[in-house]
Each structure stands twice: as C-alpha cells, then as structure tokens.
Design an enzyme around this catalytic site. Structure first.
Site, PDB file in Angstrom:
ATOM      1  N   SER A 174     187.976  30.330  -7.292  1.00  5.57           N
ATOM      2  CA  SER A 174     186.785  29.736  -7.913  1.00  5.57           C
ATOM      3  C   SER A 174     185.626  29.768  -6.915  1.00  5.57           C
ATOM      4  CB  SER A 174     187.093  28.304  -8.363  1.00  5.57           C
ATOM      5  OG  SER A 174     186.045  27.816  -9.150  1.00  5.57           O
ATOM      6  N   ASN A 175     184.645  28.941  -7.100  1.00  6.49           N
ATOM      7  CA  ASN A 175     183.526  28.867  -6.150  1.00  6.49           C
ATOM      8  C   ASN A 175     183.007  27.431  -6.110  1.00  6.49           C
ATOM      9  OD1 ASN A 175     181.451  28.570  -8.310  1.00  6.49           O
ATOM     10  ND2 ASN A 175     182.187  30.611  -8.841  1.00  6.49           N
TER      11      ASN A 175
END
Ligand code: CTP
Length: 402
Positions: free
Chosen positions: A208-209
């Site tokens: 993810s981020n």
C-alpha cells in the site's frame, strides 16, 4: 465562513462542559468572535478563567458583575449575536428555555436573542428518554431552535445509551452549514476517489502507501457544502466525512476501486481522482499466510494495476469533467502535462514532494493547477480544507461544469 461572526456560546452544568472548551477553540480558530454565557452550575464543571482566556472576553454568568455592580445586558448580547449555541444543554436548561423560566443570565439571553439558536443536549440516557425532555425538546424545535442531536455511547454514569453531546467538530460543521449559502454545485453529481489502495500478498500482508485520504475527504465535504451529491470511493482510511449526506463506498484494491468507479461514473458530472492507487499488485494472493521458514528469499511477482483515471478518461462524455492529481518528485510540470494527455483529464492538481507542506498525511497542501488548455495557477501552502475551496472555485470558474 464564520469569520467575524458573533456567537454566544452558552454553557450549562453538565460533564460535557469540558468539550465546550474544544468547541470554543474551534470557533475562535474559524475566525468567530465568542461571548461565553455560563450558568452558575456550569462554573462547577469548567472555570471562567479558561473560557475568558480562550475567547478573549470576560465570561458572563450573573446579571451584575459583583465587584463593580456593572449590569450585564442580556438584551445587548442577544442583539449582538449572529448565532447562539448552547452546548452542553442540560435537561434543566432545556426545560427552562421551553417554558420561559428566565432565572439565570443564559435563559434570559436566549429569550432576548433574535439570532438562530442551536441546542446540543447532553444528559444521561434515562433523562434523555424521559417524556418531559422529549416534550421540551419538541417545544424548542417548534419555537425555531435547531437541535443538534446527541450521540449514543458511554455516558458519564458509565451506562451506554443516547445522551452524549455531539462532538465539537460536528457542532462546528452544523453552524458552518447554516451560514454557508454557496450552493453553486446544487444538482451536480460528483465522484471522488480517496485514500490508498491495499493489494493483498497473503491474508496478513499487503502492499500500500501512506495516503490518509484527507485531501479527498476535504474535497468531498466542500463539494457537499456547495450542494453537490457526492460519492466517495475510498480505500481503507481512518477518517470519515464531516458532511452528513455524502455516500462512502469502501473498497480495498485498485480493481475494486475501478469497478465501483465504472458503476458510478456514467451518472456523474465531475469525477475527481484523488486516490493514491497502488501501481502494482501481487499477481496472486496466497490463501494461507506465507511462512518464512520455507525459504531465505522471497519473490513476489507484481502485475500492473488498471489505471482508473485513464479508464474513466476513455469513457468520458462531453458534458463530464475528469480531474486528476499528481504527486511528483521531479520534472513536475512536464510529468503532470503528460498525465493530462494520457488520461484524457480536463485538469490536474499537482503537488510536489519537494515542497514542504505538501504530501501524504499532512494537514496542509501546496498545489499547482494545470488545465488541458495549459492554464497554470500556483497557490501558496494552505490547509487541505482551503485547498479544496481553491480547487472547486477553479473548476467552477474556469471549466464551468455543464
Ligand atoms: N490513478 C488512477 N489509477 C491508477 C494510478 C493513478 O486512477 N492505477 C490516478 C490518481 O488517482 C491520480 C492520477 O491518476 O489522479 C495520477 O496518479 P499518479 O500516481 O501521480 O500517476 P501514475 O499514473 O500512477 O504514474 P506514475 O506513478 O508513474 O507517476
């Protein structure tokens, strides 16, 4: 919105009075001028010193100031106010207001006030549910008061039920909504993607981020305040919209986000692609947790995720607007212009990681807006809420949504 507005903050004797301090701070931060009027029992819960320090004005509680004999005119305060907010409002004060029992400065001021009055009840669940309270609240409604409904949860008595005063942020939002009269997006449907996407590796791991969704949710709130019908397709985030009428569709992966956007887009006037979509996802998601004993190295094969904005760009009809975001670290303008073209965007909002005040998780942003017609405008660092105002103002004045 509240800049320069005169607000009477009425505080009564309930545990929730501690939340009034936060509410007072929020009002002051929003630029309002606050006169606190507190009942004698309110002072048992929160001191006038705290309240006068934060509001910058002496707190009014009695009809006369004891040592000077100065008369505190409830009529003058009532006429000065653009709004009166009573938070917390106890069962007793609500009862007095509903029946005109003007035996303290707060209720007297209420009877003199010509401005709209907002009442945020706070009490124990049984008091809240009592027919007397229900009747009194109905009376206040009939008299034109705006009731800010209490929430349900744990109460000071440790019982759980309805009676918690609405959160200060929600009370502020309610007052702002009342004063806000820019309904320039009434009748428009807006789709906003927000937050990160999460691409599963196995049942416990993912790619993810750091996106928190703050910019997308700020845009959604501002569009909703302007009267638009807003849908957010959101990756996993810890926030929720402040405005009540926003529809949130929660998704996890880029593929899920794409499929929800494809459903919502044909009906939309404007779509704003604010999500930080993971560019790649694991080719396969393991059904069971991958064990580390099995090898010293691990290789995950990644495949490109669909480009949601480019897909919508291909579906876009003439009367629709498609807005993108670009977070860049180098060759910012050049990259942003390329994205406008490749994704068939009408406008891109560029933020650079080189700018302090821009980026994931921050409460501020520093943007440059670039249109498909090469119109470029840069803005200074502002709160994400103010940035949302700038972006929507720009869209409305320069792109004129049909
Ligand atoms: N976007 C999208 N779907 C993707 C990737 C990006 O809809 N799979 C959208 C973002 O929401 C944003 C815009 O495209 O509005 C640009 O995103 P960005 O990550 O800056 O660009 P990418 O196209 O992913 O290109 P790169 O990562 O190579 O800069």
């Amino acid at each position: 919105m509240l800049k320069g507005k005169h607000i009477i903050l009425g505080i009564t004797g309930g545990i929730a009075a501690y939340k009034s301090v936060v509410l007072l701070r929020l009002f002051v931060k929003a630029g309002a001028e606050i006169q606190v009027v507190i009942t004698p029992s309110g002072k048992e819960f929160i001191t006038p010193v705290t309240l006068s320090a934060l509001s910058g004005k002496p707190v009014i509680s009695e009809f006369f100031t004891a040592n000077t004999g100065q008369w505190n005119s409830h009529v003058d305060i009532g006429l000065w106010a653009d709004a009166m907010v009573i938070a917390p409002a106890t069962a007793s004060t609500i009862g007095k207001m509903a029946n005109g029992i003007a035996d303290n400065m707060l209720v007297t001021t209420y009877l003199s006030a010509k401005a709209p009055v907002f009442v945020a009840p706070a009490m124990d669940l049984d008091m809240m549910a009592h027919p007397t309270t229900t009747r009194n609240i109905e009376q206040l409604r009939a008299d034109g008061c705006h009731i800010i409904e209490p929430g349900t949860g744990e109460l000071a008595s440790h019982l759980t039920g309805k009676g918690r005063m609405a959160e200060p942020e929600d009370i502020l939002a309610e007052i702002e909504r009342f004063f806000y009269n820019n309904k320039s997006l009434e009748g428009k449907k807006i789709l906003i993607t927000a937050g990160p996407t999460v691409e599963r590796i196995d049942p416990v791991r993912f790619i993810s981020n750091f996106s928190t969704g703050k910019m997308g949710y700020a845009l959604a709130d501002e569009a909703s305040r302007r009267g638009a019908e807003v849908t957010i397709v959101s990756g996993p985030v810890d926030i929720s919209p402040s405005e009540r009428n926003i529809k949130v569709i929660n998704v996890e992966s880029a593929r899920d986000m794409l499929s929800e956007c494809e459903k919502a887009f044909p009906d939309c006037d404007i779509a704003v692609m604010c999500a930080a979509v993971a560019d790649y996802a694991p080719k396969e998601t393991a059904e069971k947790k991958i064990k580390r004993e099995n090898s010293d190295r691990m290789q995950i094969e990644l495949v490109k995720n669909p480009d949601i904005s480019a897909t919508l760009g291909r579906l876009k009809k003439e009367n629709q607007l498609l807005i993108g975001f670009a977070l860049e670290t180098d060759n910012e303008t050049e990259n942003a212009l390329r994205k406008i073209k490749n994704k068939n965007l009408d406008l891109i909002v560029l933020n650079s990681l080189n700018d302090e005040g821009a980026g994931f998780g921050k409460d501020t942003n520093k943007i440059t807006i670039i249109t498909a017609k090469d119109d470029i405008q840069s803005f200074p660092t502002k709160s994400k809420r103010e940035v949302a105002v700038d972006i929507l103002d720009f869209i409305e004045t320069k792109l004129h949504p049909q």
